[in-house]
Motif scaffolding. Structure first.
Motif, PDB file in Angstrom:
ATOM      1  N   VAL A 243       3.205  -0.373 -10.784  1.00  0.00           N
ATOM      2  CA  VAL A 243       1.455  -0.124 -10.827  1.00  0.00           C
ATOM      3  C   VAL A 243       1.171  -1.387  -9.794  1.00  0.00           C
ATOM      4  N   VAL A 244       0.235  -0.971  -9.205  1.00  0.00           N
ATOM      5  CA  VAL A 244      -0.522  -1.959  -8.114  1.00  0.00           C
ATOM      6  C   VAL A 244      -1.974  -1.549  -8.127  1.00  0.00           C
ATOM      7  N   ILE A 245      -2.643  -2.774  -8.940  1.00  0.00           N
ATOM      8  CA  ILE A 245      -4.099  -2.514  -9.010  1.00  0.00           C
ATOM      9  C   ILE A 245      -4.633  -3.137  -7.892  1.00  0.00           C
ATOM     10  N   ALA A 246      -5.576  -2.359  -6.979  1.00  0.00           N
ATOM     11  CA  ALA A 246      -5.955  -2.869  -5.655  1.00  0.00           C
ATOM     12  C   ALA A 246      -7.186  -3.371  -5.580  1.00  0.00           C
ATOM     13  N   ASN A 247      -8.046  -3.367  -6.841  1.00  0.00           N
ATOM     14  CA  ASN A 247      -9.335  -4.038  -6.753  1.00  0.00           C
ATOM     15  C   ASN A 247      -9.238  -5.522  -6.491  1.00  0.00           C
ATOM     16  N   SER A 248     -10.219  -6.125  -5.794  1.00  0.00           N
ATOM     17  CA  SER A 248     -10.355  -7.450  -5.512  1.00  0.00           C
ATOM     18  C   SER A 248     -10.520  -8.110  -6.697  1.00  0.00           C
ATOM     19  N   PRO A 249     -10.153  -9.438  -7.069  1.00  0.00           N
ATOM     20  CA  PRO A 249     -10.613 -10.157  -8.102  1.00  0.00           C
ATOM     21  C   PRO A 249     -12.086 -10.390  -8.183  1.00  0.00           C
ATOM     22  N   GLY A 250     -12.684 -10.464  -9.211  1.00  0.00           N
ATOM     23  CA  GLY A 250     -14.116 -10.775  -9.511  1.00  0.00           C
ATOM     24  C   GLY A 250     -15.186  -9.471  -8.955  1.00  0.00           C
ATOM     25  N   THR A 251     -14.509  -8.297  -8.829  1.00  0.00           N
ATOM     26  CA  THR A 251     -15.288  -7.151  -8.647  1.00  0.00           C
ATOM     27  C   THR A 251     -15.688  -6.200  -9.681  1.00  0.00           C
ATOM     28  N   LEU A 252     -14.888  -6.451 -10.540  1.00  0.00           N
ATOM     29  CA  LEU A 252     -14.975  -5.525 -11.761  1.00  0.00           C
ATOM     30  C   LEU A 252     -15.840  -6.292 -12.775  1.00  0.00           C
ATOM     31  N   VAL A 253     -16.965  -5.755 -13.369  1.00  0.00           N
ATOM     32  CA  VAL A 253     -17.649  -6.486 -14.538  1.00  0.00           C
ATOM     33  C   VAL A 253     -17.749  -5.299 -15.613  1.00  0.00           C
ATOM     34  N   PRO A 254     -18.368  -5.540 -16.869  1.00  0.00           N
ATOM     35  CA  PRO A 254     -18.490  -4.661 -17.841  1.00  0.00           C
ATOM     36  C   PRO A 254     -19.372  -3.730 -17.375  1.00  0.00           C
ATOM     37  N   GLY A 255     -19.192  -2.254 -18.035  1.00  0.00           N
ATOM     38  CA  GLY A 255     -19.874  -1.206 -17.487  1.00  0.00           C
ATOM     39  C   GLY A 255     -19.043  -0.031 -16.846  1.00  0.00           C
ATOM     40  N   ASP A 256     -19.498   0.694 -16.074  1.00  0.00           N
ATOM     41  CA  ASP A 256     -18.690   1.505 -15.410  1.00  0.00           C
ATOM     42  C   ASP A 256     -17.725   0.990 -14.297  1.00  0.00           C
ATOM     43  N   VAL A 257     -16.677   1.307 -14.502  1.00  0.00           N
ATOM     44  CA  VAL A 257     -15.587   0.653 -13.313  1.00  0.00           C
ATOM     45  C   VAL A 257     -14.721   1.691 -12.633  1.00  0.00           C
ATOM     46  N   ARG A 258     -14.403   1.421 -11.348  1.00  0.00           N
ATOM     47  CA  ARG A 258     -13.492   2.344 -10.563  1.00  0.00           C
ATOM     48  C   ARG A 258     -12.254   1.412 -10.152  1.00  0.00           C
ATOM     49  N   LEU A 259     -11.130   1.961 -10.937  1.00  0.00           N
ATOM     50  CA  LEU A 259     -10.146   1.098 -10.603  1.00  0.00           C
ATOM     51  C   LEU A 259      -9.236   1.940  -9.481  1.00  0.00           C
ATOM     52  N   LEU A 260      -8.566   0.998  -8.563  1.00  0.00           N
ATOM     53  CA  LEU A 260      -7.780   1.699  -7.645  1.00  0.00           C
ATOM     54  C   LEU A 260      -6.285   1.291  -7.781  1.00  0.00           C
ATOM     55  N   VAL A 261      -5.626   2.497  -8.084  1.00  0.00           N
ATOM     56  CA  VAL A 261      -4.288   2.215  -8.705  1.00  0.00           C
ATOM     57  C   VAL A 261      -3.106   2.585  -7.750  1.00  0.00           C
ATOM     58  N   GLY A 262      -2.291   2.004  -7.267  1.00  0.00           N
ATOM     59  CA  GLY A 262      -1.268   2.300  -6.363  1.00  0.00           C
ATOM     60  C   GLY A 262       0.064   2.554  -7.380  1.00  0.00           C
ATOM     61  N   LEU A 263       1.023   3.455  -6.791  1.00  0.00           N
ATOM     62  CA  LEU A 263       2.307   3.430  -7.540  1.00  0.00           C
ATOM     63  C   LEU A 263       3.246   3.251  -6.543  1.00  0.00           C
ATOM     64  N   LEU A 264       4.455   2.797  -6.895  1.00  0.00           N
ATOM     65  CA  LEU A 264       5.371   2.332  -5.906  1.00  0.00           C
ATOM     66  C   LEU A 264       6.867   2.740  -6.906  1.00  0.00           C
ATOM     67  N   ASP A 265       7.611   3.381  -6.138  1.00  0.00           N
ATOM     68  CA  ASP A 265       9.071   3.597  -6.629  1.00  0.00           C
ATOM     69  C   ASP A 265       9.795   2.016  -6.902  1.00  0.00           C
ATOM     70  N   ALA A 266      10.904   2.233  -7.546  1.00  0.00           N
ATOM     71  CA  ALA A 266      11.606   0.860  -7.645  1.00  0.00           C
ATOM     72  C   ALA A 266      11.915   0.172  -6.380  1.00  0.00           C
ATOM     73  N   GLU A 267      12.131   0.879  -5.133  1.00  0.00           N
ATOM     74  CA  GLU A 267      12.424   0.149  -3.940  1.00  0.00           C
ATOM     75  C   GLU A 267      11.052  -0.620  -3.298  1.00  0.00           C
ATOM     76  N   GLY A 268       9.812   0.228  -3.674  1.00  0.00           N
ATOM     77  CA  GLY A 268       8.725  -0.581  -3.300  1.00  0.00           C
ATOM     78  C   GLY A 268       8.142   0.481  -2.245  1.00  0.00           C
ATOM     79  N   SER A 269       8.455   1.751  -2.127  1.00  0.00           N
ATOM     80  CA  SER A 269       7.733   2.745  -1.491  1.00  0.00           C
ATOM     81  C   SER A 269       6.500   3.435  -2.183  1.00  0.00           C
ATOM     82  N   PRO A 270       5.447   3.766  -1.724  1.00  0.00           N
ATOM     83  CA  PRO A 270       4.280   4.114  -2.343  1.00  0.00           C
ATOM     84  C   PRO A 270       4.807   5.713  -2.736  1.00  0.00           C
TER      85      PRO A 270
END
Lengths: 277, 94
Positions: A27-54
């Protein structure tokens, strides 16, 4: 006798191999640090296989579990939406949820037939480094086509003059929705690349009511090295830690949606409905 | 397990000297729009934490690496091992 042991060993090994399923994705969470605060959030989540390919796609459903930052107990389970970041090649999962306080929350994901991942942490800060939903958008002065040639203020190879007609400070709070796109199209170097600006341009083609403003992130992209790069004043005023960003404001200039990194057409269309209501 | 793999990879390359090349996916980025402290590339099942060299040869402004996390576009990194650090000498689209 030796042959019997060998056959038995091979049978056990074969059985074990059959029972070994695919490993969970990374799992790779792509949001920049400091951009998520309490309330409604939108998370960008990338998935990679064991080798590292999306991995991922519209046909790979993903269930997301969010865990409390203190008790580590499951708080909510939701489905993630897939969006293409490189059309028909690669993409990310978008997770929308509401988080009630700062802390290091946990996110686990179960995609398709793969086993669920262990929770990975993501930080919800007390205060955001960027303007957030409900904030009045900074009334930044941005360059326009009336003062500059479009080639001097946009690296978009096919700039729409409409995106550079008026400065952001002139249109915010003017009674109609505003979409502000902070991006550097010149950095999109591959033919299949689908930058945020293209998504916004597609929506703009069917929306004559809203105002669209594109702002380049750097003022001197031809600098010899990153150390010489200069940020556009509006990028500094908005506190952006990354690019691209797309913000949607209502007629009062209040932010009703923001998108870091990538966005889908449907997401933007829905945000404009909210902005215009 | 991942940490173990990284340590093994580090030991392997540290013992052999010279410069190396890896192609993979950017999975972490520490920096902002003007500077990059470090970035992590996952390749062949291993995670490589890179610190950019002061005079890194980059095909694009280095802060653009964060965008690669979103796009998933692979990168190719040439690097050397300095002590326990991997120092990126050049980077480009993979």
């Amino acid at each position: 006798m030796k042959r019997s042991w060998f056959v038995l060993f091979m049978a056990v090994a074969g059985l074990a191999a059959c029972q070994t399923g695919p490993p969970p994705p990374v799992v790779v969470i792509a949001n920049s640090p400091g951009t998520l605060v309490p309330g409604d959030v939108r998370l960008l989540v990338g998935l990679l296989d064991a080798e590292g390919s999306p991995i991922g796609g519209e046909d790979l459903a993903a269930t997301v579990r969010i865990y409390d930052p203190e008790s580590n107990e499951l708080v909510t389970t939701t489905q993630a939406d897939f969006i293409w970041t490189v059309p028909n090649v690669r993409g990310l999962y978008v997770v929308r949820t509401s988080l009630d306080r700062p802390g290091i929350w946990g996110l686990a994901i179960e995609a398709g037939d793969m086993p669920a991942t262990e929770p990975v942490g993501f930080v919800v800060a007390d205060v955001a480094v960027v303007p957030v939903l409900g904030d009045v958008a900074p009334h930044s002065v941005t360059p326009t086509g009336s003062d500059f040639a479009l080639s001097d203020i946009s690296t978009d190879p096919e700039p729409l003059p409409r995106f550079y007609e008026r400065s952001l400070h002139e249109v915010l709070g003017g009674g109609t929705p505003v979409v502000a796109v902070f991006s550097t199209p010149a950095l999109c170097s591959t033919a299949t690349c689908g930058p945020a600006l293209d998504v916004v341009k597609d929506i703009a083609a069917t929306d004559s009511e809203s105002t669209f403003v594109h702002i380049e992130v750097y003022t001197n992209l031809d600098a010899q090295g990153a150390r010489e790069l200069e940020l556009a004043p509006s990028v500094v005023e908005w506190g952006l830690p990354s690019e691209p960003w797309v913000f949607v404001m209502d007629g009062d200039g209040v932010i009703v949606a923001s998108f870091e990194g990538a966005l889908g057409s449907q997401e933007l269309a829905e945000a404009l409905v909210v902005a215009g209501s | 397990m991942i940490r173990g793999a990284v340590v093994a990879a580090l030991l392997l390359i540290a013992c052999s000297g010279g410069s190396y090349r890896v192609v993979g996916t950017v999975i972490d980025f520490d920096g902002n729009l003007l500077s990059v402290n470090s970035f992590t590339v996952r390749a062949d099942g291993n995670d490589y934490l890179f610190h950019p060299a002061a005079e890194i040869d980059s095909e694009f402004p280095l802060p653009h690496l964060r965008d690669h996390i979103t796009s998933g576009d692979p990168v190719v990194v040439a690097y050397v091992v300095e002590g326990d650090r991997l120092v990126a000498l050049s980077i480009g689209d993979g």
